[in-house]
Motif scaffolding. Structure first.
Motif, PDB file in Angstrom:
ATOM      1  N   MET B 158       2.181 -44.657 -10.647  1.00 22.79           N
ATOM      2  CA  MET B 158       3.173 -43.573 -10.620  1.00 22.79           C
ATOM      3  C   MET B 158       2.501 -42.237 -10.932  1.00 22.79           C
ATOM      4  SD  MET B 158       6.501 -45.500 -12.322  1.00 22.79           S
ATOM      5  CE  MET B 158       7.547 -44.024 -12.280  1.00 22.79           C
ATOM      6  N   ALA B 159       1.667 -42.206 -11.945  1.00 24.93           N
ATOM      7  CA  ALA B 159       0.991 -40.948 -12.308  1.00 24.93           C
ATOM      8  C   ALA B 159       0.129 -40.438 -11.153  1.00 24.93           C
ATOM      9  CB  ALA B 159       0.149 -41.142 -13.562  1.00 24.93           C
ATOM     10  N   HIS B 160      -0.433 -41.363 -10.395  1.00 28.78           N
ATOM     11  CA  HIS B 160      -1.281 -40.978  -9.254  1.00 28.78           C
ATOM     12  C   HIS B 160      -0.533 -40.075  -8.277  1.00 28.78           C
ATOM     13  CE1 HIS B 160      -4.437 -41.332  -6.233  1.00 28.78           C
ATOM     14  NE2 HIS B 160      -3.488 -41.589  -5.345  1.00 28.78           N
ATOM     15  N   GLN B 161       0.774 -40.254  -8.172  1.00 29.97           N
ATOM     16  CA  GLN B 161       1.559 -39.442  -7.234  1.00 29.97           C
ATOM     17  C   GLN B 161       1.541 -37.961  -7.623  1.00 29.97           C
ATOM     18  OE1 GLN B 161       2.182 -41.443  -4.760  1.00 29.97           O
ATOM     19  NE2 GLN B 161       1.547 -43.116  -6.126  1.00 29.97           N
ATOM     20  N   TYR B 162       1.227 -37.685  -8.898  1.00 26.56           N
ATOM     21  CA  TYR B 162       1.175 -36.299  -9.379  1.00 26.56           C
ATOM     22  C   TYR B 162      -0.252 -35.835  -9.667  1.00 26.56           C
ATOM     23  CZ  TYR B 162       6.168 -35.184  -9.900  1.00 26.56           C
ATOM     24  OH  TYR B 162       7.491 -34.862  -9.675  1.00 26.56           O
ATOM     25  N   ARG B 163      -1.210 -36.560  -9.109  1.00 30.77           N
ATOM     26  CA  ARG B 163      -2.621 -36.225  -9.365  1.00 30.77           C
ATOM     27  C   ARG B 163      -2.919 -34.761  -9.021  1.00 30.77           C
ATOM     28  NH1 ARG B 163      -7.001 -39.217 -10.448  1.00 30.77           N
ATOM     29  NH2 ARG B 163      -5.777 -41.132 -10.368  1.00 30.77           N
ATOM     30  N   ASP B 164      -2.407 -34.285  -7.901  1.00 31.09           N
ATOM     31  CA  ASP B 164      -2.634 -32.890  -7.526  1.00 31.09           C
ATOM     32  C   ASP B 164      -1.635 -31.955  -8.213  1.00 31.09           C
ATOM     33  OD1 ASP B 164      -4.648 -33.758  -5.847  1.00 31.09           O
ATOM     34  OD2 ASP B 164      -3.289 -33.964  -4.125  1.00 31.09           O
ATOM     35  N   ALA B 165      -0.412 -32.442  -8.372  1.00 31.60           N
ATOM     36  CA  ALA B 165       0.667 -31.574  -8.865  1.00 31.60           C
ATOM     37  C   ALA B 165       0.418 -31.059 -10.282  1.00 31.60           C
ATOM     38  CB  ALA B 165       2.005 -32.316  -8.807  1.00 31.60           C
ATOM     39  N   VAL B 166      -0.346 -31.796 -11.096  1.00 26.87           N
ATOM     40  CA  VAL B 166      -0.564 -31.365 -12.484  1.00 26.87           C
ATOM     41  C   VAL B 166      -1.624 -30.272 -12.594  1.00 26.87           C
ATOM     42  CG1 VAL B 166       0.152 -33.587 -13.451  1.00 26.87           C
ATOM     43  CG2 VAL B 166      -2.288 -33.167 -12.997  1.00 26.87           C
ATOM     44  N   GLY B 167      -2.342 -30.001 -11.500  1.00 28.94           N
ATOM     45  CA  GLY B 167      -3.352 -28.930 -11.527  1.00 28.94           C
ATOM     46  C   GLY B 167      -4.421 -29.193 -12.576  1.00 28.94           C
ATOM     47  N   TRP B 169      -4.415 -29.589 -15.658  1.00 28.47           N
ATOM     48  CA  TRP B 169      -4.103 -30.499 -16.760  1.00 28.47           C
ATOM     49  C   TRP B 169      -4.674 -31.904 -16.549  1.00 28.47           C
ATOM     50  CZ3 TRP B 169       0.322 -26.955 -17.007  1.00 28.47           C
ATOM     51  CH2 TRP B 169       0.576 -26.454 -18.288  1.00 28.47           C
ATOM     52  N   SER B 170      -5.094 -32.205 -15.318  1.00 27.68           N
ATOM     53  CA  SER B 170      -5.518 -33.589 -15.026  1.00 27.68           C
ATOM     54  C   SER B 170      -6.608 -34.076 -15.981  1.00 27.68           C
ATOM     55  CB  SER B 170      -5.980 -33.713 -13.572  1.00 27.68           C
ATOM     56  OG  SER B 170      -7.086 -32.875 -13.347  1.00 27.68           O
ATOM     57  N   ILE B 171      -7.456 -33.157 -16.460  1.00 32.54           N
ATOM     58  CA  ILE B 171      -8.547 -33.613 -17.342  1.00 32.54           C
ATOM     59  C   ILE B 171      -8.042 -34.098 -18.696  1.00 32.54           C
ATOM     60  CG2 ILE B 171     -10.322 -32.166 -16.274  1.00 32.54           C
ATOM     61  CD1 ILE B 171     -10.080 -30.283 -18.713  1.00 32.54           C
ATOM     62  N   TYR B 172      -6.840 -33.686 -19.091  1.00 32.81           N
ATOM     63  CA  TYR B 172      -6.279 -34.118 -20.384  1.00 32.81           C
ATOM     64  C   TYR B 172      -5.436 -35.387 -20.269  1.00 32.81           C
ATOM     65  CZ  TYR B 172      -7.445 -29.592 -22.561  1.00 32.81           C
ATOM     66  OH  TYR B 172      -8.082 -28.485 -23.075  1.00 32.81           O
ATOM     67  N   LEU B 173      -5.192 -35.854 -19.059  1.00 33.17           N
ATOM     68  CA  LEU B 173      -4.243 -36.954 -18.874  1.00 33.17           C
ATOM     69  C   LEU B 173      -4.999 -38.262 -18.651  1.00 33.17           C
ATOM     70  CD1 LEU B 173      -1.798 -34.885 -16.699  1.00 33.17           C
ATOM     71  CD2 LEU B 173      -1.210 -35.936 -18.898  1.00 33.17           C
ATOM     72  N   GLY B 174      -5.043 -39.074 -19.700  1.00 35.08           N
ATOM     73  CA  GLY B 174      -5.850 -40.296 -19.672  1.00 35.08           C
ATOM     74  C   GLY B 174      -5.527 -41.180 -18.474  1.00 35.08           C
ATOM     75  N   VAL B 175      -4.255 -41.283 -18.139  1.00 29.21           N
ATOM     76  CA  VAL B 175      -3.854 -42.195 -17.069  1.00 29.21           C
ATOM     77  C   VAL B 175      -4.493 -41.796 -15.734  1.00 29.21           C
ATOM     78  CG1 VAL B 175      -1.715 -40.966 -16.465  1.00 29.21           C
ATOM     79  CG2 VAL B 175      -1.866 -43.444 -16.131  1.00 29.21           C
ATOM     80  N   LEU B 176      -4.806 -40.520 -15.577  1.00 30.46           N
ATOM     81  CA  LEU B 176      -5.428 -40.077 -14.308  1.00 30.46           C
ATOM     82  C   LEU B 176      -6.925 -40.329 -14.286  1.00 30.46           C
ATOM     83  CD1 LEU B 176      -3.520 -36.722 -13.656  1.00 30.46           C
ATOM     84  CD2 LEU B 176      -3.146 -38.951 -12.585  1.00 30.46           C
ATOM     85  N   GLN B 177      -7.509 -40.678 -15.425  1.00 33.54           N
ATOM     86  CA  GLN B 177      -8.931 -41.046 -15.447  1.00 33.54           C
ATOM     87  C   GLN B 177      -9.106 -42.543 -15.192  1.00 33.54           C
ATOM     88  OE1 GLN B 177     -10.241 -38.092 -15.726  1.00 33.54           O
ATOM     89  NE2 GLN B 177      -8.291 -37.307 -16.533  1.00 33.54           N
ATOM     90  N   CYS B 178      -8.014 -43.302 -15.279  1.00 34.15           N
ATOM     91  CA  CYS B 178      -8.090 -44.763 -15.185  1.00 34.15           C
ATOM     92  C   CYS B 178      -8.227 -45.170 -13.716  1.00 34.15           C
ATOM     93  CB  CYS B 178      -6.838 -45.388 -15.788  1.00 34.15           C
ATOM     94  SG  CYS B 178      -6.854 -47.185 -15.789  1.00 34.15           S
TER      95      CYS B 178
END
Lengths: 184, 184
Positions: B158-167, B169-178
């Protein structure tokens, strides 16, 4: 299917509005092993995670949205205290935290929806103290992804309690290979 | 707090019994971006994940428990078909899958609890086709950790769907590093 290109407030609210009930269904009434078990020294248990989500409702998302709408990128956001929950959750039960979270989130979404944000508003810029210029839509998308990051963390912290109990199956269980990916 | 040393059926059932309501709270009525969005070619969306949990209820956990109780480690388990859901979910809605999962899980837990398993039973051995000797308590713990692995996966998808949308902030979001940690 690739990642979405156009941010929609309704799609974001669809997740934000469900997170409290999701946490409630997962955590209310659970035995202590699941609520208080963490991943070792200075790591968070389920109780800490819900406390952190409450702190975000109180001091992060809506406050930063207000800062963008009122001040644009002229004034940086106040830094978010990622450890506020250790003071504020003291003496409470998990059930109280779940109630508090549900109540605060509901109130915040009422305010968000009443603003009836348009594409122009979503493009408005703010200033993050370390990341620099960000937009309102990025803030709202991050609010959603932050919920999901902590659901991701929560499932990992809970699974950690069975790291030994699963025996040889541990190699097949992705969540047990996850070492976390950030400080939060 | 370290990992638990003694396996308790009640603690396992506490999680197993909550997973359907957790998935329901998170997924019922969600817009398609969240239900059908995956992480790219040959990866799973939320719909696939719930279908996979249903297949487990039908053909994995209870069948393997029965094999241990009836045959011990004399007879290896049948391999688990991790792709059964692509056939069985066809034409169904997410809401139907959530109902099916809740119903099957409830029935399975009624049977599990009626067995009133004791420590001696939990130590009984079975044979996994590739992992070799496992115990009944390891099977039950794996059932729980498997739920949590797929909740972990679901939050990541689910978080992947907002990978671009978070701009930024992606570096602070652990789930996007997984990047995921297993094939399942």
């Amino acid at each position: 299917m690739t990642t979405s290109t156009k941010f929609s407030v309704d799609e974001a609210v669809a997740v934000l509005g469900r997170t409290p009930a999701t946490m409630d269904a997962l955590l209310r009434g659970l035995p202590d092993i699941w609520v208080r078990g963490n991943e070792g020294k200075d790591t968070w248990c389920a109780f800490d995670i819900v406390g952190h989500l409450i702190a975000g409702e109180r001091t992060d998302w809506m406050v930063r949205m207000r800062t963008i709408l009122d001040n644009g990128d002229a004034r940086p956001f106040d830094p978010f205290d990622r450890f506020a929950q250790s003071r504020e959750s003291q003496g409470k039960s998990m059930e109280q935290l779940l109630d508090d979270f549900a109540c605060l989130r509901r109130e915040n979404l009422v305010v968000l929806q009443a603003l009836n944000l348009q594409q122009d508003d979503l493009a408005r810029r703010g200033r993050h103290p370390t990341l620099g210029v960000v937009t309102l839509s990025e803030l709202l998308a991050t609010w959603v992804a932050h919920d999901l990051t902590h659901l991701h963390q929560l499932s990992r912290v809970m699974a950690h309690q069975y790291r030994d109990a699963v025996g040889p199956w541990s190699i097949y269980l992705g969540v047990l290979q996850c070492a976390g990916h950030s400080a939060g």
